[in-house]
Design an enzyme around this catalytic site. Structure first.
Site, PDB file in Angstrom:
ATOM      1  N   ALA A   1       0.843  -1.197   0.000  1.00 23.41           N
ATOM      2  CA  ALA A   1       0.000   0.000   0.000  1.00 23.41           C
ATOM      3  C   ALA A   1       0.875   1.242   0.000  1.00 23.41           C
ATOM      4  O   ALA A   1       2.002   1.229   0.489  1.00 23.41           O
ATOM      5  CB  ALA A   1      -0.913   0.004   1.231  1.00 23.41           C
ATOM      6  N   ASP A   2       0.315   2.301  -0.566  1.00 25.11           N
ATOM      7  CA  ASP A   2       0.982   3.592  -0.504  1.00 25.11           C
ATOM      8  C   ASP A   2      -0.082   4.658  -0.315  1.00 25.11           C
ATOM      9  O   ASP A   2      -1.179   4.570  -0.877  1.00 25.11           O
ATOM     10  CB  ASP A   2       1.793   3.868  -1.768  1.00 25.11           C
ATOM     11  CG  ASP A   2       2.677   5.094  -1.612  1.00 25.11           C
ATOM     12  OD1 ASP A   2       3.343   5.218  -0.566  1.00 25.11           O
ATOM     13  OD2 ASP A   2       2.701   5.943  -2.519  1.00 25.11           O
ATOM     14  N   THR A   3       0.255   5.660   0.467  1.00 30.91           N
ATOM     15  CA  THR A   3      -0.633   6.789   0.738  1.00 30.91           C
ATOM     16  C   THR A   3       0.132   8.068   0.478  1.00 30.91           C
ATOM     17  O   THR A   3       1.255   8.223   0.952  1.00 30.91           O
ATOM     18  CB  THR A   3      -1.109   6.777   2.209  1.00 30.91           C
ATOM     19  OG1 THR A   3      -1.792   5.550   2.464  1.00 30.91           O
ATOM     20  CG2 THR A   3      -2.038   7.951   2.503  1.00 30.91           C
TER      21      THR A   3
ATOM     22  N   VAL B   1      -3.586   3.588  -2.377  1.00 30.41           N
ATOM     23  CA  VAL B   1      -3.767   2.434  -3.251  1.00 30.41           C
ATOM     24  C   VAL B   1      -3.273   1.210  -2.500  1.00 30.41           C
ATOM     25  O   VAL B   1      -2.204   1.230  -1.891  1.00 30.41           O
ATOM     26  CB  VAL B   1      -2.994   2.591  -4.581  1.00 30.41           C
ATOM     27  CG1 VAL B   1      -3.110   1.329  -5.434  1.00 30.41           C
ATOM     28  CG2 VAL B   1      -3.504   3.801  -5.358  1.00 30.41           C
TER      29      VAL B   1
END
Length: 190
Positions: free
Chosen positions: A70-72, A107
């Site tokens: 995940a990346d934010t 995502v």
């Protein structure tokens, strides 16, 4: 086995809420935005890179592995506010976000051997109150902004800066639980 390819204690805490057994992978995945790369594409690519790196790391010992990456990122005017480099950078980010609405894109990517990567995207809009210099300095002095996209933790002291949130609170924290649960169980069956 489900693996979480993340060093984030917030993601670990959030994934535990789904009551699914998992293990954590401590991986170093570069997070560098390409020249001209759109913000959403960048977040999507980094989440994919984390999931794929995690799968490569465990595939030999766990051929049935599922790996979440995940990346934010915080986005304002197509500028991506990643993790601040230092206290001055954190203060500059908070000044830019002060009194404005920004987007938080998270995502989540799921990698499994022999299958296409699957994704879920959470987009949230966050409006900050106007922050004066004393408030910014006091918040930065707590150290909380360090290691956080956009230099703030919505689950921490910065929660009082948020005038309005439209979207996923857990997504702003770093792992949108609704989207993650849907990714892990697309049929919706318990």
């Amino acid at each position: 086995m489900l693996w979480l390819a993340s060093r984030s204690p917030r993601r670990l805490e959030l994934l535990q809420r789904l009551a699914i057994p998992f293990q954590v992978l401590d991986l170093e995945v570069p997070e560098v935005r390409g020249a001209g790369e759109p913000a959403h594409d960048y977040v999507h690519r980094v989440a994919s890179d984390k999931a794929q790196a995690g799968l490569a790391a465990v595939r030999a010992t766990d051929p049935q592995a599922q790996v979440l990456g995940a990346d934010t990122e915080v986005v304002l005017d197509e500028r991506v506010f990643g993790k601040p480099a230092d206290a001055g950078d954190a203060a500059a980010m908070l000044r830019a976000l002060s009194g404005r609405e920004h987007e938080v894109i998270t995502v989540v990517a799921l990698a499994q051997a022999g299958q296409r990567l699957r994704y879920e995207t959470a987009r949230s809009l966050v409006r900050f109150a106007a922050l004066d210099e004393a408030t910014i300095a006091a918040y930065v002095a707590t150290g909380e902004p360090m290691g956080k996209a956009g230099a703030y933790a919505i689950q921490g002291r910065a929660e009082c800066f948020v005038q309005h949130l439209a979207g996923s609170y857990s997504g702003v924290m770093g792992l949108p639980l609704y989207h993650t649960a849907r990714l892990l169980n697309p049929t919706g069956a318990p």
